[in-house]
Design a protein around this motif. Structure first.
Motif, PDB file in Angstrom:
ATOM      1  N   TYR A   1      41.677  44.083  43.777  1.00 59.57           N
ATOM      2  CA  TYR A   1      40.705  43.935  42.683  1.00 59.57           C
ATOM      3  C   TYR A   1      40.701  42.509  42.145  1.00 59.57           C
ATOM      4  O   TYR A   1      39.642  41.905  41.977  1.00 59.57           O
ATOM      5  CB  TYR A   1      41.011  44.932  41.568  1.00 59.57           C
ATOM      6  N   VAL A   2      41.889  41.980  41.881  1.00 59.79           N
ATOM      7  CA  VAL A   2      41.983  40.632  41.302  1.00 59.79           C
ATOM      8  C   VAL A   2      41.398  39.595  42.240  1.00 59.79           C
ATOM      9  O   VAL A   2      40.626  38.723  41.821  1.00 59.79           O
ATOM     10  CB  VAL A   2      43.459  40.295  40.958  1.00 59.79           C
ATOM     11  N   PHE A   3      41.728  39.667  43.531  1.00 55.81           N
ATOM     12  CA  PHE A   3      41.262  38.655  44.454  1.00 55.81           C
ATOM     13  C   PHE A   3      39.806  38.841  44.859  1.00 55.81           C
ATOM     14  O   PHE A   3      39.119  37.849  45.155  1.00 55.81           O
ATOM     15  CB  PHE A   3      42.180  38.581  45.681  1.00 55.81           C
TER      16      PHE A   3
ATOM     17  N   LYS B   1      37.527  40.113  42.842  1.00 55.94           N
ATOM     18  CA  LYS B   1      36.749  39.818  41.641  1.00 55.94           C
ATOM     19  C   LYS B   1      36.465  38.325  41.538  1.00 55.94           C
ATOM     20  O   LYS B   1      35.400  37.927  41.072  1.00 55.94           O
ATOM     21  CB  LYS B   1      37.522  40.290  40.400  1.00 55.94           C
ATOM     22  N   GLY B   2      37.384  37.508  42.023  1.00 50.97           N
ATOM     23  CA  GLY B   2      37.222  36.058  41.973  1.00 50.97           C
ATOM     24  C   GLY B   2      36.177  35.525  42.921  1.00 50.97           C
ATOM     25  O   GLY B   2      35.750  34.386  42.808  1.00 50.97           O
ATOM     26  N   GLN B   3      35.734  36.308  43.878  1.00 54.43           N
ATOM     27  CA  GLN B   3      34.750  35.812  44.863  1.00 54.43           C
ATOM     28  C   GLN B   3      33.352  36.043  44.421  1.00 54.43           C
ATOM     29  O   GLN B   3      32.881  36.843  43.816  1.00 54.43           O
ATOM     30  CB  GLN B   3      34.969  36.475  46.212  1.00 54.43           C
TER      31      GLN B   3
END
Length: 63
Positions: free
Chosen positions: A57-59, A61-63
């Motif tokens: 989710y964290v990685f 979401k950054g894209q």
């Protein structure tokens, strides 16, 4: 679909590495796991899945 198979391949590499690098230690760990209760292993597996989901989710979401 290409990305999915890439991820599956990476998981297989990470999962297989300890068996390749430390076969004796992996046998010892499997023997120790036999003594752990099912509920404890289930909770541990759930925490690992939750951690993996959070990382994705964290990685993503950054894209």
């Amino acid at each position: 679909m290409k990305f999915f198979f890439c991820v599956i391949g990476m998981v297989m590499i990470v999962e297989g590495l300890p068996y390749f690098a430390f076969p004796g230690k992996m046998k010892e760990m499997v023997q120790k796991m036999l003594g752990i209760e099912d509920n404890t292993l289930r909770k541990f597996g759930f925490v690992l899945m939750l951690a993996g989901l959070c990382i994705i989710y964290v990685f993503m979401k950054g894209q």
